[in-house]
Design a protein around this motif. Structure first.
Motif, PDB file in Angstrom:
ATOM      1  N   PRO A  21      31.979  45.163  49.726  1.00  0.00           N
ATOM      2  CA  PRO A  21      33.429  45.070  49.555  1.00  0.00           C
ATOM      3  C   PRO A  21      33.860  43.865  48.723  1.00  0.00           C
ATOM      4  O   PRO A  21      34.972  43.847  48.206  1.00  0.00           O
ATOM      5  CB  PRO A  21      33.963  44.975  50.987  1.00  0.00           C
ATOM      6  CG  PRO A  21      32.816  44.576  51.821  1.00  0.00           C
ATOM      7  CD  PRO A  21      31.575  45.019  51.114  1.00  0.00           C
ATOM      8  N   GLU A  22      32.990  42.878  48.573  1.00  0.00           N
ATOM      9  CA  GLU A  22      33.317  41.710  47.763  1.00  0.00           C
ATOM     10  C   GLU A  22      32.922  41.886  46.301  1.00  0.00           C
ATOM     11  O   GLU A  22      33.283  41.070  45.459  1.00  0.00           O
ATOM     12  CB  GLU A  22      32.649  40.466  48.341  1.00  0.00           C
ATOM     13  CG  GLU A  22      33.190  40.094  49.713  1.00  0.00           C
ATOM     14  CD  GLU A  22      32.566  38.823  50.260  1.00  0.00           C
ATOM     15  OE1 GLU A  22      31.926  38.076  49.486  1.00  0.00           O
ATOM     16  OE2 GLU A  22      32.722  38.578  51.466  1.00  0.00           O
ATOM     17  N   GLY A  23      32.194  42.961  46.004  1.00  0.00           N
ATOM     18  CA  GLY A  23      31.755  43.222  44.640  1.00  0.00           C
ATOM     19  C   GLY A  23      32.804  43.973  43.846  1.00  0.00           C
ATOM     20  O   GLY A  23      33.959  44.136  44.262  1.00  0.00           O
ATOM     21  N   LEU A  24      32.398  44.461  42.699  1.00  0.00           N
ATOM     22  CA  LEU A  24      33.285  45.232  41.835  1.00  0.00           C
ATOM     23  C   LEU A  24      33.552  46.608  42.430  1.00  0.00           C
ATOM     24  O   LEU A  24      32.643  47.235  42.990  1.00  0.00           O
ATOM     25  CB  LEU A  24      32.666  45.387  40.441  1.00  0.00           C
ATOM     26  CG  LEU A  24      32.424  44.104  39.653  1.00  0.00           C
ATOM     27  CD1 LEU A  24      31.657  44.404  38.377  1.00  0.00           C
ATOM     28  CD2 LEU A  24      33.750  43.416  39.357  1.00  0.00           C
ATOM     29  N   ARG A  25      34.775  47.077  42.290  1.00  0.00           N
ATOM     30  CA  ARG A  25      35.135  48.399  42.811  1.00  0.00           C
ATOM     31  C   ARG A  25      34.279  49.493  42.169  1.00  0.00           C
ATOM     32  O   ARG A  25      33.913  50.475  42.811  1.00  0.00           O
ATOM     33  CB  ARG A  25      36.622  48.654  42.554  1.00  0.00           C
ATOM     34  CG  ARG A  25      37.090  49.946  43.133  1.00  0.00           C
ATOM     35  CD  ARG A  25      38.575  50.082  43.010  1.00  0.00           C
ATOM     36  NE  ARG A  25      38.985  51.406  43.386  1.00  0.00           N
ATOM     37  CZ  ARG A  25      40.191  51.876  43.244  1.00  0.00           C
ATOM     38  NH1 ARG A  25      41.131  51.122  42.738  1.00  0.00           N
ATOM     39  NH2 ARG A  25      40.473  53.096  43.602  1.00  0.00           N
ATOM     40  N   GLU A  26      33.938  49.308  40.903  1.00  0.00           N
ATOM     41  CA  GLU A  26      33.127  50.304  40.186  1.00  0.00           C
ATOM     42  C   GLU A  26      31.722  50.439  40.773  1.00  0.00           C
ATOM     43  O   GLU A  26      31.051  51.444  40.568  1.00  0.00           O
ATOM     44  CB  GLU A  26      33.017  49.947  38.697  1.00  0.00           C
ATOM     45  CG  GLU A  26      34.337  49.944  37.955  1.00  0.00           C
ATOM     46  CD  GLU A  26      35.136  48.650  38.165  1.00  0.00           C
ATOM     47  OE1 GLU A  26      34.535  47.563  38.323  1.00  0.00           O
ATOM     48  OE2 GLU A  26      36.376  48.734  38.211  1.00  0.00           O
ATOM     49  N   ASP A  27      31.271  49.420  41.497  1.00  0.00           N
ATOM     50  CA  ASP A  27      29.931  49.444  42.079  1.00  0.00           C
ATOM     51  C   ASP A  27      29.885  50.152  43.435  1.00  0.00           C
ATOM     52  O   ASP A  27      28.801  50.426  43.955  1.00  0.00           O
ATOM     53  CB  ASP A  27      29.395  48.020  42.251  1.00  0.00           C
ATOM     54  CG  ASP A  27      29.139  47.350  40.906  1.00  0.00           C
ATOM     55  OD1 ASP A  27      28.975  48.069  39.895  1.00  0.00           O
ATOM     56  OD2 ASP A  27      29.109  46.106  40.875  1.00  0.00           O
ATOM     57  N   LEU A  28      31.054  50.468  44.005  1.00  0.00           N
ATOM     58  CA  LEU A  28      31.096  51.187  45.278  1.00  0.00           C
ATOM     59  C   LEU A  28      30.732  52.652  45.048  1.00  0.00           C
ATOM     60  O   LEU A  28      31.126  53.246  44.044  1.00  0.00           O
ATOM     61  CB  LEU A  28      32.485  51.100  45.906  1.00  0.00           C
ATOM     62  CG  LEU A  28      32.946  49.704  46.312  1.00  0.00           C
ATOM     63  CD1 LEU A  28      34.401  49.754  46.773  1.00  0.00           C
ATOM     64  CD2 LEU A  28      32.058  49.133  47.402  1.00  0.00           C
TER      65      LEU A  28
END
Length: 89
Positions: free
Chosen positions: A53-60
């Motif tokens: 959840p702290e990473g980039l939204r595109e990586d979800l």
């Protein structure tokens, strides 16, 4: 409510659909060593993702959707911190 689980006194108790759904997503998060992230993009459903959840939204990674009423029941039935719910024995 569709499944049953034993209670402390040996009686059978119904397990709410929200808890069964949450348990399934928690199992997927454990299997993938990732967090569950729920985002509400529309008025009727939450989109469910696995990832950081702290990473980039595109990586979800999108893994499903949950109707708003079911998601709200999940949120109302749990709290921050440790939650212990026995589902399916």
């Amino acid at each position: 409510m569709t499944d049953y689980n034993g209670t402390a006194n040996g009686q059978r108790a119904q397990v709410p659909e929200a808890m069964q759904t949450l348990a399934a997503y928690l199992q997927r998060s454990l299997d993938n060593t990732a967090s569950i992230v729920m985002m509400r993009h529309t008025a009727s459903v939450y989109t469910v993702y696995l990832g950081d959840p702290e990473g980039l939204r595109e990586d979800l990674k999108q893994v499903g959707t949950i109707e708003i009423s079911l998601a709200n029941e999940m949120l109302e039935s749990t709290s921050s911190g440790a939650n212990q719910i026995l589902i399916g024995g």
